[in-house]
Design an enzyme around this catalytic site. Structure first.
Site, short mmCIF file in Angstrom:
data_model
loop_
_atom_site.label_atom_id
_atom_site.label_comp_id
_atom_site.label_asym_id
_atom_site.label_seq_id
_atom_site.Cartn_x
_atom_site.Cartn_y
_atom_site.Cartn_z
N GLY A 22 0.96 -1.06 -0.06
CA GLY A 22 0.04 -0.05 -0.03
C GLY A 22 0.80 1.19 -0.11
O GLY A 22 2.01 1.20 -0.03
N GLY A 24 0.67 5.53 1.59
CA GLY A 24 -0.07 6.58 2.04
C GLY A 24 0.57 7.88 2.12
O GLY A 24 1.57 8.14 1.48
N GLY A 25 0.04 8.75 3.32
CA GLY A 25 0.59 10.04 3.26
C GLY A 25 1.97 10.04 3.73
O GLY A 25 2.89 11.05 3.42
N ASP A 138 -6.05 6.96 15.29
CA ASP A 138 -6.61 7.01 13.92
C ASP A 138 -7.30 5.26 13.95
O ASP A 138 -6.78 4.48 12.95
CB ASP A 138 -5.44 7.04 13.18
CG ASP A 138 -5.82 6.89 11.70
OD1 ASP A 138 -6.88 7.40 11.44
OD2 ASP A 138 -5.09 6.72 10.58
#
Length: 532
Positions: A22, A24-25, A138
């Site tokens: 994956g 992400g930021g 989160d």
């Protein structure tokens, strides 16, 4: 899981990259493997972030936060990049299971028995997070993995230590929209009650396929969604009546009115061993089985060719003959990696202290080291003969049986960590490791480890006792895994993880050196000597 792209590095930190998991930021996440075949999730940091002069400290804080939370419901930190390395990276255990987000998108909401079990398991996970002094901040469906034995709460990447408010900015939204607590949505400092709110929001998603502030199929702009979280009541249509009162309480706007994690767990009841695998849909068990089988194939295909160890300059004296055949999977002894240049590597790690096993091979200080991963998918037991052959030469020692030269009691003393800060790492005095090894084949229990180490402030014994199973042996190096583990002090309240992987080298007839895949600790004995 996706194939690597052109331009991806073949390895990072000494760990071979196999696939993409994956992006992400913060950076990209890869499936990686250790040389002995243990799978890892390796997260890299975007180069532009690494060049930020303040980022190294924030990244180090993330690692400490991840490493502080150790339980059956979280994945352990295995290794991380040394200071100044580019790209910066963090390696954790890898769980071959779908996320709650992926599963619900593909198969719909969980049935009620599985939903209740998920609630109990995640409540127990949240209690361990709170006990470690951490706020996750989160919790969302993508950060819940639906493992075959229990769910896992992952990615503490934006978590902050509860007692470290210096690094929490007000006015900045931290978390994922749709599962944020109201105080997070307005940029206020979020404490433990925010995780309770997010847990309830995740349960709404698991039961209905949507978050508590969206109607089915609805899409909202970020400002509109944040407004609803702060001002509107949650949409709880479709929640089972049995969970509705608790979920409503957890979604209270006022953090002070939400139940604490301990109360949530008490209202749901204890999570019992085996409940999860019995409650989840059969399709989920089948899916995790397919993922694990695919992982084993990928690890097997990436196994490096067997290397013939060089002959010793001086033949070892009088090693007893050991029978056996060639291993079914090659094993390459692993050097210490990544952070090992900064701290000695030791075997094992308790959820707050040192590891002690039936084969007491090593110990990790609290907050560092061992992990709870099961046997590495890429290293099946070697196939060796179960009966002795008359007189093979020492050089022909089986890769499937522990030679008689290893049998005996071994012990060592390390200095502990008397100068530790007592917060991120326990301050301990000297600790001892005692190991008793017996003969056995791969796949069998071949010994016992007992570790003792006292915390300076409390006098608690943080040691663990483990039973070790022989995984592989080649030449003078063996790989063993902790099959069982419990605190040496039976009255202790911390948990000792199972499945820690250890690499031992017989350097001399009376000396064993220790290493492990990512078990990072200071103050451990560097070697064990045979008892007289």
């Amino acid at each position: 899981m996706e194939p690597l792209r052109p331009g991806d590095l073949p390895e990072i930190g000494g760990y071979r990259l196999l696939a993409r998991l994956g992006e992400g930021g913060m950076g990209e996440v890869f499936l990686a493997r250790t040389p002995s075949g243990r799978p890892l999730a390796l997260k890299t940091v975007h180069r532009e972030l690494s060049l930020d002069p303040d980022f190294a400290e924030r990244f180090s804080r993330e690692i400490r936060t991840n490493d502080r939370v150790r339980s059956a419901w979280t994945v352990s930190v295995v290794d991380f990049s040394p200071p100044g390395a580019l790209p910066q990276w963090l390696a954790t255990e890898y769980v071959a299971a779908p996320s709650l987000a992926d599963w619900v998108r593909g198969h719909g909401p969980l049935p009620e028995p599985a939903l209740h079990c998920l609630a109990r398991e995640l409540a127990a996970a949240l209690v361990t997070v709170r006990a470690a002094g951490v706020v996750h901040r989160d919790i969302k469906p993508a950060n819940v993995l639906l493992g075959p034995e229990r769910p896992f709460l992952i990615d503490f990447g934006i978590a902050r230590a509860v007692r470290d408010p210096r690094h929490t900015q007000t006015g900045a939204v931290i978390g994922t929209p749709g599962y944020l607590a109201p105080e997070q949505a307005v940029g206020a400092v979020a404490a433990a009650p925010a995780d309770v709110f997010s847990l309830a929001a995740v349960l709404v998603y698991a039961a209905t396929g949507r978050g508590p502030f969206l109607a089915g199929g609805e899409e909202l702009s970020l400002p509109a969604l944040l407004y609803r979280i702060v001002h509107d009541e949650p949409l709880l249509d479709g929640m089972p009546e049995s969970l509705l009162p608790l979920v409503r309480d957890c979604l209270a706007k006022d953090p002070g009115r939400r139940p604490a994690a301990e109360e949530v767990r008490a209202r749901l009841g204890a999570a019992e061993e085996g409940d999860w695998s019995a409650a989840v849909p059969p399709d989920l068990i089948a899916e995790t089985g397919r993922r694990e089988a695919g992982l084993r194939r990928l690890l097997s295909a990436s196994q490096p060719p067997a290397a013939t160890p060089p002959a010793p300059a001086v033949p070892p004296p009088a090693l007893p003959p050991v029978p056996g055949t060639a291993p079914s999977a090659a094993f390459t002894p692993e050097p210490a990696r990544g952070s090992s240049s900064r701290r000695p590597l030791v075997i094992g790690a308790a959820a707050g202290g040192i590891l002690a096993v039936a084969v007491t091979l090593a110990v990790t200080l609290p907050g560092h080291g061992g992990d709870k991963a099961g046997p590495p998918a890429g290293s099946p037991p070697a196939s060796g003969s179960s009966s002795a052959s008359p007189s093979p030469s020492p050089a022909a020692s089986s890769a499937g049986a522990l030679p008689a030269s290893w049998v005996g009691t071994w012990s060592g003393v390390g200095p502990g960590t008397p100068d530790a800060d007592g917060i991120t790492r326990a301050r301990t005095g000297e600790f001892t490791v005692a190991v008793t090894l017996t003969a056995g084949n791969a796949g069998e229990i071949v010994g016992r480890q007992v570790s003792n180490v006292k915390e300076v402030s409390s006098g608690r014994d943080l040691g663990c006792t483990e039973a070790l199973e022989l995984r592989q042996i080649k030449g003078n190096t063996a790989v063993l895994a902790a099959a069982t583990s419990h605190p040496t002090d039976r009255a202790a309240s911390f948990d000792c993880p199972r499945g820690n992987l250890y690499v031992l080298t017989l350097e001399a007839p009376d000396r064993l050196t220790l290493a492990s895949e990512g078990a990072q600790s200071a103050g451990a004995p560097a070697a064990l000597t045979r008892g007289r």
